[in-house]
Design an enzyme around this catalytic site. Structure first.
Site, PDB file in Angstrom:
ATOM      1  N   CYS A  54      34.634 -60.130  34.702  1.00 38.53           N
ATOM      2  CA  CYS A  54      35.505 -60.982  35.841  1.00 38.53           C
ATOM      3  C   CYS A  54      35.014 -61.765  36.405  1.00 38.53           C
ATOM      4  CB  CYS A  54      34.947 -58.996  36.645  1.00 38.53           C
ATOM      5  SG  CYS A  54      36.103 -57.610  35.827  1.00 38.53           S
ATOM      6  N   GLU A  56      33.221 -62.162  39.491  1.00 39.89           N
ATOM      7  CA  GLU A  56      32.563 -61.933  40.482  1.00 39.89           C
ATOM      8  C   GLU A  56      31.474 -62.410  39.534  1.00 39.89           C
ATOM      9  OE1 GLU A  56      35.913 -60.016  42.176  1.00 39.89           O
ATOM     10  OE2 GLU A  56      35.658 -60.410  40.273  1.00 39.89           O
ATOM     11  N   ARG A  82      48.265 -65.312  44.081  1.00 36.12           N
ATOM     12  CA  ARG A  82      48.321 -64.083  44.504  1.00 36.12           C
ATOM     13  C   ARG A  82      47.157 -63.626  45.163  1.00 36.12           C
ATOM     14  NH1 ARG A  82      45.485 -60.980  39.922  1.00 36.12           N
ATOM     15  NH2 ARG A  82      45.253 -62.895  38.515  1.00 36.12           N
ATOM     16  N   CYS A  88      36.187 -55.358  41.430  1.00 35.13           N
ATOM     17  CA  CYS A  88      36.769 -53.550  40.922  1.00 35.13           C
ATOM     18  C   CYS A  88      34.799 -53.202  41.230  1.00 35.13           C
ATOM     19  CB  CYS A  88      36.810 -53.535  38.998  1.00 35.13           C
ATOM     20  SG  CYS A  88      35.248 -54.647  38.550  1.00 35.13           S
ATOM     21  N   CYS A  91      31.891 -54.412  39.049  1.00 38.76           N
ATOM     22  CA  CYS A  91      31.516 -55.374  40.016  1.00 38.76           C
ATOM     23  C   CYS A  91      30.278 -55.835  41.381  1.00 38.76           C
ATOM     24  CB  CYS A  91      32.471 -56.632  40.219  1.00 38.76           C
ATOM     25  SG  CYS A  91      33.255 -57.470  38.247  1.00 38.76           S
ATOM     26  N   TYR A 125      24.805 -45.147  43.024  1.00 36.26           N
ATOM     27  CA  TYR A 125      23.953 -44.938  42.449  1.00 36.26           C
ATOM     28  C   TYR A 125      23.281 -46.713  42.710  1.00 36.26           C
ATOM     29  CZ  TYR A 125      21.142 -45.574  38.675  1.00 36.26           C
ATOM     30  OH  TYR A 125      19.180 -45.187  38.062  1.00 36.26           O
TER      31      TYR A 125
END
Length: 241
Positions: A54, A56, A82, A88, A91, A125
């Site tokens: 991605c 990021e 967009r 996500c 990321c 986590y």
């Protein structure tokens, strides 16, 4: 929503880069991130059937390659108008581990909003081997008091700060001044029972006025909330890296 000028710069950088991607199906999302020195790093995703990274994640690598330290703000935007895109799950985990104090631009019905990465990944986590340098944020008006040692504590609500070394960041400071410091202690007290001694008041401000000011900063602060009294020291400015 009221965003810092520096946050708006990051959002605009991501949207500007995304607008220039055209019809390239291999690169459809752009990301921009600001480091503690005020530099903005930019990158695009690499779409591939094997699961290309991605935008990021690519911008994290680009920032590291440029010698950036901790990232302060990050935003991603999609091609073909967009607009902002939230990160996500993968990321979010990477950001939390590597840049745990970054704030992320997300779209809302009321426009762009900034969210601490920890809020985007609750009950997360925590990678135990992550080597992340921490950031403690202050309003820019506190720089002189902190650098001269007049201010050595701060009170925080719902803003976890851990003891240890950190970069002290002064938000929206045009000079992008930072200080190397150390959080020396964190004590938790109930807000409605907080005393002047616990709040480290020096006598110039009463506890009632202090609490009123704190409520002004945290409008949703409930009376039974737990607040953190954070103490710290700083290095001389010429020692800042």
């Amino acid at each position: 929503m009221n965003l810092l000028d520096s946050e708006l710069r990051v959002i605009k950088a991501a949207e500007r880069l995304a607008a220039g991607l055209g019809d390239d199906s291999n690169h459809t999302v752009a990301a921009a991130a600001m480091d503690t020195s005020g530099r903005i790093h930019e990158a695009v995703n690499v779409y591939h059937f094997t699961g290309g990274p991605c935008a990021e994640l690519v911008v994290l690598g680009a920032a590291a390659a440029a010698g950036a330290g901790p990232l302060v703000t990050i935003a991603a935007a999609g091609d073909r108008s967009r607009g902002l895109i939230p990160p996500c799950g993968r990321c979010r985990q990477a950001l939390l581990d590597i840049h745990p104090d970054v704030v992320v631009a997300v779209p809302t019905d009321d426009g762009p909003a900034m969210r601490p990465i920890r809020e985007l990944l609750p009950d997360a986590y925590f990678f135990p081997d992550a080597d992340a340098r921490r950031i403690v944020r202050f309003h820019q008006r506190y720089y002189e008091d902190i650098v001269t040692g007049r201010k050595t504590s701060t009170v925080r609500y719902d803003d976890p700060i851990a003891p240890g070394p950190a970069i002290f960041l002064f938000e929206d400071d045009e000079a992008h001044r930072t200080l190397n410091g150390t959080v020396t202690g964190v004590e938790r007290h109930r807000f409605d029972r907080l005393t002047a001694a616990q709040a480290r008041l020096d006598g110039g401000e009463g506890i009632d006025q202090f609490k009123a000011n704190l409520r002004g900063h945290y409008p949703d602060l409930p009376s039974d909330a737990e607040v953190d009294i954070v103490t710290f020291t700083v290095e001389a400015p010429d020692a800042v890296q």
